[in-house]
Design an enzyme around this catalytic site. Structure first.
Site, short mmCIF file in Angstrom:
data_model
loop_
_atom_site.label_atom_id
_atom_site.label_comp_id
_atom_site.label_asym_id
_atom_site.label_seq_id
_atom_site.Cartn_x
_atom_site.Cartn_y
_atom_site.Cartn_z
N SER A 101 70.65 -49.14 7.47
CA SER A 101 71.04 -50.21 8.40
C SER A 101 72.25 -49.83 9.25
O SER A 101 73.03 -48.94 8.91
CB SER A 101 71.37 -51.49 7.63
OG SER A 101 70.30 -51.87 6.82
N1 SAH Z 1 69.90 -50.89 2.00
C1 SAH Z 1 69.34 -49.67 2.53
C2 SAH Z 1 68.50 -49.88 3.76
C3 SAH Z 1 67.25 -50.52 3.40
S1 SAH Z 1 65.86 -50.35 4.46
C4 SAH Z 1 70.39 -48.62 2.81
O1 SAH Z 1 71.58 -48.90 2.66
O2 SAH Z 1 70.00 -47.51 3.15
C5 SAH Z 1 64.81 -51.47 3.53
C6 SAH Z 1 64.32 -50.89 2.25
O3 SAH Z 1 63.63 -51.93 1.57
C7 SAH Z 1 63.32 -49.75 2.45
O4 SAH Z 1 63.75 -48.63 1.75
C8 SAH Z 1 62.03 -50.33 1.87
O5 SAH Z 1 61.21 -49.37 1.24
C9 SAH Z 1 62.56 -51.35 0.88
N2 SAH Z 1 61.64 -52.41 0.50
C10 SAH Z 1 60.71 -53.06 1.25
N3 SAH Z 1 60.07 -53.99 0.54
C11 SAH Z 1 60.62 -53.95 -0.73
C12 SAH Z 1 60.38 -54.68 -1.93
N4 SAH Z 1 59.45 -55.63 -2.03
N5 SAH Z 1 61.12 -54.38 -3.02
C13 SAH Z 1 62.07 -53.40 -2.96
N6 SAH Z 1 62.32 -52.67 -1.86
C14 SAH Z 1 61.61 -52.94 -0.75
#
Ligand code: SAH
Length: 252
Positions: A101
């Protein structure tokens, strides 16, 4: 449920797919490069610049959050191909179609959680592990769930290399939370569901805070606060995150 807030523009980018689609290359899996000491020194200046030019102007004022944003090496959480962009205020690809992000949004969401050193925090959407590291600097324990296993494993490696010992990473569907470890003092979701997951509301301690983006195309950042007799809620801003995906069809 009390509605306390109002919406403000502009749109901040969470782990949005937009940039990922533009600059995605097959070379962006793994390969988090190590840095020479002189480059690292420059990166401190880059982080200070990021805080002064982007994070403070976005309205983040908590000194503890600003200090952590100056300290945590974001370039270690992105593939080396993108390390030179790590201190610009935008999302970056981390592989598997996902992105880390925008730093100012990471800071804003973290600040909204008003963390204490003793707090137990749950993150949904580990991604690169960067947000988990920021949380771990301010709280007692961080539990984080990622649905894409290789991302979870890479994040675990990065966090271990950087010496974080108060973070546990789990592979799975974060919609359901982590019931065995509940209640949590704070919960942060970094992928957008189209409604607020009830299990996450249920797993919040009294006094706990939940921050998450909600919506399909138009998403808003929502903050919930659990009180002795229910929840208070306010809408903070418009945002753009990747969708929260479900492991199997919703039975809820
Ligand atoms: N917080 C992260 C950025 C996240 S991007 C950072 O600091 O880098 C969003 C993430 O959520 C992705 O890696 C995606 O695979 C994950 N995601 C999507 N749906 C999800 C779910 N149901 N449970 C857990 N993770 C999920």
């Amino acid at each position: 449920m009390k509605h306390l807030g109002r919406i403000s523009l502009p749109i901040a980018l969470g782990c949005s797919t937009l940039l990922g689609l533009l600059v995605w290359t097959s070379s962006c899996h793994g390969d988090r490069g190590s840095e020479s000491p002189s480059t690292l020194a420059n990166r401190q200046a880059d982080r200070d610049h990021l805080v002064e030019e982007y994070i403070i102007p976005h309205g983040v004022t908590d000194p503890a959050v600003l200090a952590v944003m100056r300290r945590v090496p974001r370039h270690r959480f992105v593939p080396s191909t993108y390390a030179s962009f790590a201190y610009m205020d935008g999302p970056l690809p981390i592989g598997h179609g996902q992105t880390i992000s925008q730093p100012s949004l990471v800071a804003k969401m973290t600040e909204a959680l008003t963390l204490k050193k003793t707090d137990k925090v749950l993150e949904i959407g580990t991604g690169s592990g960067y947000q988990a590291a920021i949380l771990a600097e301010l709280a007692g324990t961080v539990l984080t769930i990622e649905i894409v296993e290789p991302l979870a494993r890479q994040a675990e490696l990065t966090l271990a290399e950087l010496g974080y010992r108060n973070i546990r990473v789990r592979v799975g569907d974060g919609y359901l939370g982590w019931p065995e470890e509940a209640p949590f003092d704070a919960i942060i979701v970094t992928a957008a569901p189209d409604h607020v997951p009830q299990p996450l509301l249920d797993q919040l301690a009294v006094g706990g805070r939940l921050i998450l983006p909600v919506g399909r195309f138009f998403q808003t950042l929502e903050l919930y606060h659990r009180t002795a007799d229910g929840y208070e809620h306010k809408t903070l801003s418009f945002v753009r995150f990747v969708p929260l995906v479900r492991e199997r069809r919703e039975e809820e």
